[in-house]
Design a protein around this motif. Structure first.
Motif, PDB file in Angstrom:
ATOM      1  N   GLY A 116     -24.612 -31.826  -0.543  1.00  0.00           N
ATOM      2  CA  GLY A 116     -24.389 -32.409   0.770  1.00  0.00           C
ATOM      3  C   GLY A 116     -24.988 -31.602   1.898  1.00  0.00           C
ATOM      4  N   GLY A 117     -25.647 -30.494   1.564  1.00  0.00           N
ATOM      5  CA  GLY A 117     -26.411 -29.734   2.542  1.00  0.00           C
ATOM      6  C   GLY A 117     -25.605 -28.808   3.436  1.00  0.00           C
ATOM      7  N   VAL A 137     -32.277 -29.358  -2.397  1.00  0.00           N
ATOM      8  CA  VAL A 137     -32.240 -30.526  -1.520  1.00  0.00           C
ATOM      9  C   VAL A 137     -30.862 -30.633  -0.875  1.00  0.00           C
ATOM     10  N   GLY A 138     -30.816 -30.966   0.406  1.00  0.00           N
ATOM     11  CA  GLY A 138     -29.549 -31.160   1.102  1.00  0.00           C
ATOM     12  C   GLY A 138     -29.522 -32.481   1.837  1.00  0.00           C
ATOM     13  N   ASN A 150     -27.671 -26.192   5.537  1.00  0.00           N
ATOM     14  CA  ASN A 150     -27.679 -24.749   5.281  1.00  0.00           C
ATOM     15  C   ASN A 150     -29.098 -24.211   5.089  1.00  0.00           C
ATOM     16  N   GLN A 151     -29.238 -22.909   5.192  1.00  0.00           N
ATOM     17  CA  GLN A 151     -30.546 -22.250   5.229  1.00  0.00           C
ATOM     18  C   GLN A 151     -31.268 -22.227   3.888  1.00  0.00           C
ATOM     19  N   TYR A 152     -30.599 -22.598   2.800  1.00  0.00           N
ATOM     20  CA  TYR A 152     -31.229 -22.535   1.483  1.00  0.00           C
ATOM     21  C   TYR A 152     -31.804 -23.884   1.038  1.00  0.00           C
ATOM     22  N   VAL A 153     -31.797 -24.859   1.910  1.00  0.00           N
ATOM     23  CA  VAL A 153     -32.337 -26.182   1.602  1.00  0.00           C
ATOM     24  C   VAL A 153     -33.836 -26.206   1.881  1.00  0.00           C
ATOM     25  N   ASP A 154     -34.624 -26.664   0.899  1.00  0.00           N
ATOM     26  CA  ASP A 154     -36.062 -26.831   1.076  1.00  0.00           C
ATOM     27  C   ASP A 154     -36.398 -28.197   1.663  1.00  0.00           C
TER      28      ASP A 154
END
Length: 263
Positions: A116-117, A137-138, A150-154
């Protein structure tokens, strides 16, 4: 707030962040966040002036745009698994570290990881996938209290409407993995079970990770729901309860292999 190397929050040097809110794809901060209503809320609220009669038809175009945007952005995804869990999970907890392991394990097996990001468990699963070299993916949602992608979503998309977002989770995933979470996780869990039970989607495993957390729910479904005849005995097999990352990966792989064979 800074982070220690293992991802735990460092409370000794807090950083004050301005209030932040997403309105669809738009980021709002500071005084721009005033007002808490969301697009979903305004759509579903039938109270107030009758001018909604004139504006609702135009909302259809915005809804259509969300589907077009989502389909366009996600069409090129590799095989993928959606990981659900609480946004309230802290970075210094075992649950956060477990979700990071799960995201990494799925990425190493060639699955994109969709969440869900948001923060918490979602961030951890995205982090695990990204740090393992996989696709992270978020799919966010406009909420009055959400912190954004969040910062780890590409690859991230922020939705206004829950139903558009839910479609993307199901359409582009080959499995759901549910870690401990609240109403949002439960909502997605039972939505998936309903779609599988009614054969709207096929070969779609739903994994509950964490027997201590989910065991009581599984017992209630077996003893009360199935016991009362409200679901049939085979429906109980739609859920897979586990505490083992390798077992989770095996279930996902087996289901994907069956899906490939059918197509």
């Amino acid at each position: 707030m800074t982070s220690t190397p293992d991802g735990a929050a460092d409370q000794s040097s807090p950083v004050v962040h301005p209030p932040e809110k997403m309105r669809g794809p738009v980021l709002l901060r500071g005084t721009q966040t005033a007002g808490t209503s969301t697009t979903d809320q305004r759509l579903l609220d039938s109270r107030g002036p009758t001018d909604w009669v004139h504006t609702d038809p135009w909302r259809v175009l915005r809804i259509q745009a969300e589907f077009v945007e989502g389909f366009g952005a996600l069409a090129g995804l590799p095989r993928a698994v959606t990981v659900f869990g609480s946004a309230r999970t802290r970075r210094d907890t075992e649950q956060y570290r477990l979700a990071t392991r799960i995201g990494a394990a799925l990425a190493r097996e060639g699955f994109a990881v969709i969440t869900g990001g948001g923060p918490g468990t979602m961030e951890a699963a995205n982090r695990g996938a990204k740090e393992a070299g996989g696709m992270s993916v978020g799919l966010g949602i406009e909420l009055p209290f959400e912190q954004g992608i969040n910062q780890y979503v590409d690859l991230g998309i922020n939705f206004r409407y829950f139903f558009a977002r839910k479609t993307m989770f199901v359409k582009y995933s080959q499995a759901f993995v549910c870690l401990p979470g609240g109403f949002g996780t439960l909502d997605e869990l039972f939505e998936a079970l309903t779609l599988v039970q009614t054969k709207k989607v096929t070969k779609f495993p739903v994994v509950l990770f964490g027997s201590e957390y989910w065991g009581g729910l599984v017992d209630w479904i077996r003893d009360s729901v199935a016991g009362a005849g409200n679901i049939s005995e085979p429906d109980l097999s739609l859920l897979h309860l586990t505490d083992d990352v390798d077992d989770m990966v095996r279930v996902v792989h087996d289901a994907y292999a069956a899906w490939e064979a059918a197509h």
